[in-house]
Design a protein around this motif. Structure first.
Motif, mmCIF file in Angstrom:
data_model
loop_
_atom_site.group_PDB
_atom_site.id
_atom_site.type_symbol
_atom_site.label_atom_id
_atom_site.label_comp_id
_atom_site.label_asym_id
_atom_site.label_seq_id
_atom_site.Cartn_x
_atom_site.Cartn_y
_atom_site.Cartn_z
ATOM 1 N N VAL A 176 -11.298 17.735 1.312
ATOM 2 C CA VAL A 176 -12.592 17.663 0.227
ATOM 3 C C VAL A 176 -13.299 16.230 0.662
ATOM 4 N N PHE A 177 -12.893 15.410 1.057
ATOM 5 C CA PHE A 177 -13.521 14.080 1.431
ATOM 6 C C PHE A 177 -14.527 14.338 2.559
ATOM 7 N N ALA A 178 -14.145 15.199 3.499
ATOM 8 C CA ALA A 178 -15.045 15.294 4.486
ATOM 9 C C ALA A 178 -16.165 16.347 4.484
ATOM 10 N N GLU A 179 -16.048 17.439 3.436
ATOM 11 C CA GLU A 179 -16.880 18.384 2.947
ATOM 12 C C GLU A 179 -17.927 17.890 1.884
ATOM 13 N N THR A 180 -17.108 16.975 1.079
ATOM 14 C CA THR A 180 -18.188 16.217 0.122
ATOM 15 C C THR A 180 -19.002 15.193 0.786
ATOM 16 N N LYS A 181 -18.790 14.433 1.985
ATOM 17 C CA LYS A 181 -19.718 13.585 2.381
ATOM 18 C C LYS A 181 -20.828 14.671 3.189
ATOM 19 N N LYS A 182 -20.445 15.877 3.343
ATOM 20 C CA LYS A 182 -21.630 16.738 3.911
ATOM 21 C C LYS A 182 -22.633 16.871 2.968
ATOM 22 N N VAL A 183 -21.960 17.332 1.566
ATOM 23 C CA VAL A 183 -22.951 17.674 0.505
ATOM 24 C C VAL A 183 -23.804 16.463 0.144
ATOM 25 N N LEU A 184 -23.334 15.125 0.217
ATOM 26 C CA LEU A 184 -23.848 13.967 -0.317
ATOM 27 C C LEU A 184 -25.187 13.728 0.482
ATOM 28 N N GLU A 185 -25.299 14.320 1.718
ATOM 29 C CA GLU A 185 -26.603 14.351 2.696
ATOM 30 C C GLU A 185 -27.682 14.481 1.786
ATOM 31 N N ASP A 186 -27.529 15.413 0.909
ATOM 32 C CA ASP A 186 -28.724 15.914 0.042
ATOM 33 C C ASP A 186 -28.312 16.535 -1.433
ATOM 34 N N VAL A 187 -28.498 15.440 -2.200
ATOM 35 C CA VAL A 187 -28.112 15.494 -3.594
ATOM 36 C C VAL A 187 -29.032 15.145 -4.579
ATOM 37 N N THR A 188 -28.808 15.548 -5.920
ATOM 38 C CA THR A 188 -29.576 15.007 -7.166
ATOM 39 C C THR A 188 -28.758 13.843 -7.446
ATOM 40 N N GLY A 189 -29.426 13.067 -8.365
ATOM 41 C CA GLY A 189 -28.697 12.056 -8.973
ATOM 42 C C GLY A 189 -27.348 12.517 -9.874
ATOM 43 N N GLU A 190 -27.408 13.587 -10.540
ATOM 44 C CA GLU A 190 -26.464 13.900 -11.515
ATOM 45 C C GLU A 190 -25.295 14.613 -10.422
ATOM 46 N N GLU A 191 -25.608 15.253 -9.098
ATOM 47 C CA GLU A 191 -24.644 15.744 -8.401
ATOM 48 C C GLU A 191 -23.954 14.444 -7.917
ATOM 49 N N PHE A 192 -24.710 13.608 -7.555
ATOM 50 C CA PHE A 192 -24.019 12.289 -6.858
ATOM 51 C C PHE A 192 -22.997 11.835 -7.628
ATOM 52 N N VAL A 193 -23.207 11.555 -9.038
ATOM 53 C CA VAL A 193 -22.267 10.946 -9.898
ATOM 54 C C VAL A 193 -21.207 12.070 -10.049
ATOM 55 N N ARG A 197 -17.198 11.491 -8.724
ATOM 56 C CA ARG A 197 -16.012 11.563 -9.381
ATOM 57 C C ARG A 197 -14.753 12.216 -8.860
ATOM 58 N N VAL A 198 -15.266 13.317 -7.965
ATOM 59 C CA VAL A 198 -14.551 14.084 -7.093
ATOM 60 C C VAL A 198 -13.547 13.342 -6.299
ATOM 61 N N VAL A 199 -14.385 12.745 -5.443
ATOM 62 C CA VAL A 199 -13.582 11.938 -4.374
ATOM 63 C C VAL A 199 -12.905 10.577 -4.960
ATOM 64 N N SER A 200 -13.351 9.990 -6.145
ATOM 65 C CA SER A 200 -12.744 8.941 -6.653
ATOM 66 C C SER A 200 -11.079 9.241 -7.234
ATOM 67 N N ASN A 201 -10.936 10.510 -7.530
ATOM 68 C CA ASN A 201 -9.850 10.937 -8.115
ATOM 69 C C ASN A 201 -8.912 11.364 -7.044
ATOM 70 N N LEU A 202 -9.275 11.293 -5.609
ATOM 71 C CA LEU A 202 -8.336 11.921 -4.616
ATOM 72 C C LEU A 202 -7.085 11.129 -4.421
ATOM 73 N N GLN A 206 -6.808 6.150 -3.067
ATOM 74 C CA GLN A 206 -6.531 5.121 -4.158
ATOM 75 C C GLN A 206 -6.083 3.928 -3.615
ATOM 76 N N THR A 207 -5.879 3.655 -2.172
ATOM 77 C CA THR A 207 -5.640 2.494 -1.411
ATOM 78 C C THR A 207 -6.973 1.623 -1.152
ATOM 79 N N VAL A 208 -6.475 0.481 -0.782
ATOM 80 C CA VAL A 208 -7.733 -0.585 -0.442
ATOM 81 C C VAL A 208 -8.515 -0.143 0.402
ATOM 82 N N ASN A 209 -8.385 0.905 1.643
ATOM 83 C CA ASN A 209 -9.088 1.252 2.651
ATOM 84 C C ASN A 209 -9.806 2.462 2.163
ATOM 85 N N GLY A 210 -8.916 3.079 1.182
ATOM 86 C CA GLY A 210 -9.773 4.344 0.476
ATOM 87 C C GLY A 210 -10.961 4.005 -0.356
ATOM 88 N N ARG A 211 -10.643 3.114 -1.211
ATOM 89 C CA ARG A 211 -11.670 2.372 -2.107
ATOM 90 C C ARG A 211 -12.979 2.021 -1.226
#
Length: 524
Positions: A176-193, A197-202, A206-211
């Motif tokens: 999920v994280f790897a694919e989301t980073k691909k999508v983030l290469e071209d997003v609108t503001g609403e999509e970014f938010v 949320r998707v990756v923040s809930n993974l 939730q570790t310091v390194n993850g944050r």
């Protein structure tokens, strides 16, 4: 000849009685497949019978899936819903990706019951093969139609966090994280938010390194390596949105240093020139509040002294000289200066937080004349504070319960928090040498039981077929949660000032993307 109800039941009986010899009755299964060309009753039966025997005829797999797909696109919504309900039974082996792709496209329906059936089927195949299902979803997000992309992203934002650890394994979350980073290469503001949320809930993040990885994602979107074009409302809005997304990620171990440095170097010097993305938004106050919220999490800073100097300069600008001390026409003798409490709270809090890292700043880095001028401003502001604090306390005295819930009294409570905060911080600066030990909670923030309490994980929003959100994105403050206290001008006014509600602005559909040239911008 068209297939009849009797033909379907007869073929069903043949297959049901065949038990282990199903493969020998290919003709009977073909009759059931042909049922999709019949009338409504035949189609409903076919929708149930086709998946029941699907696994026994691998050579007819493509024909069976295509037949079921025809039913998913039928004009009769009840037939579509029945066909969609049965789709997970086709999600075996290599078919999972295709079924996930089909269900993702079906999210575009505007029928509520049908939409709920689609989401239910998607969740069902998630539990069968999460990674394969995600492959279909992300395929449509990257290549599908706008409406499909939009709803697929909202599906991920609302539903992934409801799945168990048995479904959302570490391997799946990494995907999920790897694919989301691909999508983030071209997003609108609403999509970014939503994607944040998707990756923040993974759980894996939730570790310091993850944050820290999440902060890096936001930094890439914020363009912190470029100077800010203050005249472009889209770029200003991008910075605000990115900062809001980063805020709940900051902690004593995940620092806000790069954002604070950028604000001090590129935003504060041009504060009055900022173009608001939303007409009713007080862009200067919004920026100052974000800076204040970030300041407790600042780490080691290479340019601490110049950044602290910029904060000091801006603080002085918002703290007027008393009328009889004004020079060069700064304050007219005929006009009492306005005390801008909301702005001063933010700047004073930020200066106080960064000042802890360089406690001798006011003594060693500010010349004697400037320090004298600053203390005069502090004294004048402090006198005005005491007057307003007394007025507010009198106005709120004896009020409890429902009486405090009126808009007017809620604003007065906020105003009292602002003035009390400023009072505490000013007292610290009056110490000799200046102290940076006091602790206050910003007026618009809920009081924390423990200053070290970890930020809450984002909560989800309700997702409907129309794609509208029904909850504000958490853990950021609600858009209507902030209130500005504007005290009346003059030293000792007998009235309590005016209050205005301040709202945060979001991205608007301006025909340009958050990154790249997407034209999928949506108003919030």
């Amino acid at each position: 000849m068209a297939v009849t109800i009797e033909d379907l039941y007869r073929s069903y009986g043949v297959l049901a009685d065949a038990k282990d010899d199903l493969s020998q009755h290919k003709d009977a299964y073909q009759v059931i497949l042909d049922g999709v060309k019949g009338g409504p009753k035949e189609k409903r039966l076919a929708a149930q019978f086709i998946p029941k025997f699907f696994s026994s005829f691998p050579e007819l797999a493509d024909s069976a899936i295509n037949a079921q797909l025809d039913l998913c696109e039928d004009e009769d919504v009840s037939i579509r819903r029945q066909a969609i309900k049965e789709l997970p039974r086709f999600a075996t082996g290599e078919n999972i990706l295709r079924v996930a792709d089909i269900l993702t496209q079906l999210l575009q329906t505007d029928d509520t019951a049908e939409f709920n059936q689609v989401t239910g089927s998607l969740i069902a195949i998630f539990k069968m093969d999460a990674k394969g299902t995600l492959g279909g979803l992300f395929s449509q997000i990257l290549q599908g139609e706008d409406i499909v992309r939009e709803r697929a992203i909202k599906f991920l934002a609302t539903k992934l966090k409801t799945l168990t650890e048995e479904v959302m394994t570490k391997e799946v979350e990494d995907y999920v994280f790897a694919e989301t980073k691909k999508v983030l290469e071209d997003v609108t503001g609403e999509e970014f938010v939503l994607l944040m949320r998707v990756v923040s809930n993974l759980r894996v993040l939730q570790t310091v390194n993850g944050r820290q990885q999440l902060v890096e994602l936001v930094v890439e979107q914020a363009f912190l390596e470029q100077a800010l074009n203050t005249a472009d409302p889209d770029l200003v809005d991008r910075l605000l949105q990115c900062t809001r997304q980063a805020l709940p990620l900051f902690s004593k171990n995940v620092h806000s240093t790069r954002f604070i440095t950028y604000f001090c170097e590129h935003v504060l010097p041009n504060l009055s020139a900022l173009t608001s993305p939303v007409p009713e938004l007080d862009i200067q106050l919004e920026v100052l509040k974000l800076l204040a919220e970030m300041s407790p999490y600042c780490g080691d800073m290479d340019k601490l002294e110049p950044n602290l100097s910029m904060l000091f300069t801006k603080l002085v600008e918002f703290m007027p000289l008393p009328p009889d001390e004004a020079e060069n026409g700064e304050n007219s003798a005929m006009e009492e200066p306005k005390l801008q409490f909301s702005y001063v709270e933010c700047l004073l809090f930020g200066f106080h937080q960064l000042g802890k890292k360089l406690p001798d700043f006011l003594i060693e880095k500010v010349d004697a004349e400037s320090l004298k001028d600053f203390k005069i401003r502090l004294q004048y502001f402090a006198r005005g504070l005491q007057v307003y604090i007394r007025q507010l306390r009198v106005a709120l005295q004896g009020k409890t319960g429902d009486a405090l819930k009126t808009d007017e009294n809620k604003m007065k409570v906020v105003a009292l928090k602002i003035t009390n905060n400023i009072n505490v911080l000013i007292k610290d600066l009056f110490h000799n040498p200046p102290s940076f030990k006091s602790s206050v909670t910003l007026s618009w923030k809920p009081v924390q039981k423990s200053e070290a309490a970890a930020p809450k994980r984002p909560s989800g929003e309700e997702l409907g077929p129309g794609g509208s959100t029904k909850k504000q994105i958490s853990p950021l403050p609600r858009r209507d949660a902030r209130q500005i206290y504007n005290p009346p001008s003059g030293k000792y006014s007998a009235t309590i000032g005016n209050f205005t509600n301040e709202q945060r602005g979001g991205f608007r559909g301006r025909g340009r993307g958050f990154r790249g040239n997407r034209s999928r911008g949506r108003p919030y």
